[in-house]
Design a protein around this motif. Structure first.
Motif, PDB file in Angstrom:
ATOM      1  N   LEU A  65       0.830  -1.205   0.000  1.00  0.00           N
ATOM      2  CA  LEU A  65       0.000   0.000   0.000  1.00  0.00           C
ATOM      3  C   LEU A  65       0.868   1.260   0.000  1.00  0.00           C
ATOM      4  N   ILE A  66       1.954   1.219   0.721  1.00  0.00           N
ATOM      5  CA  ILE A  66       2.877   2.361   0.717  1.00  0.00           C
ATOM      6  C   ILE A  66       3.425   2.572  -0.691  1.00  0.00           C
ATOM      7  N   ALA A  67       3.764   1.482  -1.375  1.00  0.00           N
ATOM      8  CA  ALA A  67       4.282   1.580  -2.740  1.00  0.00           C
ATOM      9  C   ALA A  67       3.243   2.140  -3.704  1.00  0.00           C
ATOM     10  N   MET A  68       1.967   1.950  -3.399  1.00  0.00           N
ATOM     11  CA  MET A  68       0.898   2.439  -4.277  1.00  0.00           C
ATOM     12  C   MET A  68       0.740   3.957  -4.234  1.00  0.00           C
ATOM     13  N   VAL A  69       1.187   4.583  -3.170  1.00  0.00           N
ATOM     14  CA  VAL A  69       1.040   6.033  -3.054  1.00  0.00           C
ATOM     15  C   VAL A  69       1.805   6.685  -4.210  1.00  0.00           C
ATOM     16  N   PRO A  70       1.150   7.584  -4.933  1.00  0.00           N
ATOM     17  CA  PRO A  70       1.846   8.243  -6.042  1.00  0.00           C
ATOM     18  C   PRO A  70       3.162   8.869  -5.582  1.00  0.00           C
ATOM     19  N   PRO A  71       4.216   8.705  -6.377  1.00  0.00           N
ATOM     20  CA  PRO A  71       5.536   9.206  -5.983  1.00  0.00           C
ATOM     21  C   PRO A  71       5.574  10.701  -5.691  1.00  0.00           C
ATOM     22  N   SER A  72       4.641  11.466  -6.238  1.00  0.00           N
ATOM     23  CA  SER A  72       4.640  12.912  -6.027  1.00  0.00           C
ATOM     24  C   SER A  72       4.152  13.312  -4.636  1.00  0.00           C
ATOM     25  N   LEU A  73       3.556  12.380  -3.906  1.00  0.00           N
ATOM     26  CA  LEU A  73       3.045  12.709  -2.574  1.00  0.00           C
ATOM     27  C   LEU A  73       4.111  12.437  -1.509  1.00  0.00           C
ATOM     28  N   PRO A  74       4.185  13.319  -0.530  1.00  0.00           N
ATOM     29  CA  PRO A  74       5.201  13.137   0.522  1.00  0.00           C
ATOM     30  C   PRO A  74       4.762  12.116   1.568  1.00  0.00           C
ATOM     31  N   ARG A  75       5.726  11.536   2.225  1.00  0.00           N
ATOM     32  CA  ARG A  75       5.527  10.666   3.382  1.00  0.00           C
ATOM     33  C   ARG A  75       4.463   9.589   3.165  1.00  0.00           C
ATOM     34  N   PRO A  76       4.687   8.707   2.204  1.00  0.00           N
ATOM     35  CA  PRO A  76       3.687   7.683   1.893  1.00  0.00           C
ATOM     36  C   PRO A  76       3.328   6.794   3.078  1.00  0.00           C
ATOM     37  N   ALA A  77       4.281   6.465   3.927  1.00  0.00           N
ATOM     38  CA  ALA A  77       3.971   5.615   5.085  1.00  0.00           C
ATOM     39  C   ALA A  77       2.987   6.315   6.020  1.00  0.00           C
ATOM     40  N   LEU A  78       3.186   7.599   6.232  1.00  0.00           N
ATOM     41  CA  LEU A  78       2.262   8.366   7.072  1.00  0.00           C
ATOM     42  C   LEU A  78       0.880   8.436   6.429  1.00  0.00           C
ATOM     43  N   LEU A  79       0.831   8.632   5.119  1.00  0.00           N
ATOM     44  CA  LEU A  79      -0.460   8.681   4.421  1.00  0.00           C
ATOM     45  C   LEU A  79      -1.210   7.357   4.553  1.00  0.00           C
ATOM     46  N   VAL A  80      -0.502   6.251   4.439  1.00  0.00           N
ATOM     47  CA  VAL A  80      -1.133   4.941   4.584  1.00  0.00           C
ATOM     48  C   VAL A  80      -1.632   4.756   6.023  1.00  0.00           C
ATOM     49  N   THR A  81      -0.873   5.192   6.984  1.00  0.00           N
ATOM     50  CA  THR A  81      -1.298   5.094   8.384  1.00  0.00           C
ATOM     51  C   THR A  81      -2.549   5.926   8.633  1.00  0.00           C
ATOM     52  N   VAL A  82      -2.536   7.169   8.182  1.00  0.00           N
ATOM     53  CA  VAL A  82      -3.678   8.063   8.405  1.00  0.00           C
ATOM     54  C   VAL A  82      -4.927   7.530   7.717  1.00  0.00           C
ATOM     55  N   THR A  83      -4.793   7.088   6.476  1.00  0.00           N
ATOM     56  CA  THR A  83      -5.971   6.581   5.778  1.00  0.00           C
ATOM     57  C   THR A  83      -6.481   5.291   6.427  1.00  0.00           C
ATOM     58  N   GLY A  84      -5.591   4.472   6.922  1.00  0.00           N
ATOM     59  CA  GLY A  84      -6.012   3.257   7.631  1.00  0.00           C
ATOM     60  C   GLY A  84      -6.785   3.580   8.891  1.00  0.00           C
ATOM     61  N   ALA A 117     -10.443  10.473  -2.624  1.00  0.00           N
ATOM     62  CA  ALA A 117      -9.093  11.012  -2.422  1.00  0.00           C
ATOM     63  C   ALA A 117      -8.021   9.942  -2.621  1.00  0.00           C
ATOM     64  N   MET A 118      -8.348   8.693  -2.292  1.00  0.00           N
ATOM     65  CA  MET A 118      -7.359   7.611  -2.414  1.00  0.00           C
ATOM     66  C   MET A 118      -7.336   6.981  -3.799  1.00  0.00           C
ATOM     67  N   PHE A 119      -8.325   7.266  -4.627  1.00  0.00           N
ATOM     68  CA  PHE A 119      -8.392   6.626  -5.939  1.00  0.00           C
ATOM     69  C   PHE A 119      -7.149   6.889  -6.797  1.00  0.00           C
ATOM     70  N   PRO A 120      -6.557   8.072  -6.751  1.00  0.00           N
ATOM     71  CA  PRO A 120      -5.330   8.261  -7.537  1.00  0.00           C
ATOM     72  C   PRO A 120      -4.223   7.257  -7.206  1.00  0.00           C
ATOM     73  N   ALA A 121      -4.192   6.746  -5.987  1.00  0.00           N
ATOM     74  CA  ALA A 121      -3.199   5.714  -5.650  1.00  0.00           C
ATOM     75  C   ALA A 121      -3.469   4.446  -6.446  1.00  0.00           C
ATOM     76  N   ASN A 122      -4.735   4.114  -6.648  1.00  0.00           N
ATOM     77  CA  ASN A 122      -5.083   2.952  -7.459  1.00  0.00           C
ATOM     78  C   ASN A 122      -4.719   3.173  -8.920  1.00  0.00           C
ATOM     79  N   VAL A 123      -4.946   4.374  -9.413  1.00  0.00           N
ATOM     80  CA  VAL A 123      -4.570   4.714 -10.787  1.00  0.00           C
ATOM     81  C   VAL A 123      -3.054   4.607 -10.939  1.00  0.00           C
ATOM     82  N   SER A 124      -2.344   5.193 -10.011  1.00  0.00           N
ATOM     83  CA  SER A 124      -0.879   5.155 -10.045  1.00  0.00           C
ATOM     84  C   SER A 124      -0.363   3.723  -9.997  1.00  0.00           C
ATOM     85  N   ALA A 125      -0.935   2.922  -9.121  1.00  0.00           N
ATOM     86  CA  ALA A 125      -0.493   1.530  -8.990  1.00  0.00           C
ATOM     87  C   ALA A 125      -0.748   0.751 -10.271  1.00  0.00           C
ATOM     88  N   ALA A 126      -1.890   0.965 -10.892  1.00  0.00           N
ATOM     89  CA  ALA A 126      -2.201   0.254 -12.139  1.00  0.00           C
ATOM     90  C   ALA A 126      -1.264   0.693 -13.255  1.00  0.00           C
TER      91      ALA A 126
END
Length: 147
Positions: free
Chosen positions: A55-74, A103-112
């Motif tokens: 899930l951390i890897a799915m965060v678009p590279p342009s966003l900062p602190r992907p681990a924190l984003l995954v924690t907050v969204t969880g 808000a999280m859908f772009p992570a799915n787009v990025s991952a795909a």
């Protein structure tokens, strides 16, 4: 596909319980709240369990602190799941969860687009994921507006 199964099975089982006499689940609206809650528990726990790194890897590279984003969204998913179970908080929780999914859908787009994997398997193709997203958001909006 597991979130869809959780949504559908949770809703169906809750509706059956309502038909069998559980007054709090007597109707499609409360049953859908249970199905959504189950879905968000499943997806929220993934933010802290074995799929966290994916899930951390799915965060678009342009966003900062992907681990924190995954924690907050969880945390938001789990809090929203709990709030769905109480009639007084269900509608605002469902509205917030609908916004969170958008808000999280772009992570799915990025991952795909980056052809990432989730639990060792390719992420859901973008077309299928988009249809699923529409179903999930529609379910949340049904809870927000229904009842």
């Amino acid at each position: 596909m597991a979130p869809l199964i959780a949504l559908l099975a949770g809703t169906a089982l809750a509706r059956i319980a309502g038909l069998l006499g559980v007054d709090a689940l007597d109707g499609w609206h409360p049953a859908l709240r249970v199905g959504l809650a189950l879905m968000f528990v499943l997806t929220g726990v993934a933010h802290f369990a074995s799929r966290r790194d994916d899930l951390i890897a799915m965060v678009p590279p342009s966003l900062p602190r992907p681990a924190l984003l995954v924690t907050v969204t969880g945390v938001l998913e789990l809090a929203g799941a709990l709030a769905l179970l109480f009639p007084a908080t269900a509608r605002p929780a469902a509205a917030g969860l609908a916004l969170l999914m958008l808000a999280m859908f772009p992570a799915n787009v990025s991952a795909a687009r980056r052809r990432l994997t989730l639990a060792g398997r390719p992420v859901t193709p973008l077309g299928v994921r988009t249809v699923l997203q529409v179903v999930f958001v529609a379910a949340a909006l049904a809870v927000t507006l229904g009842g």
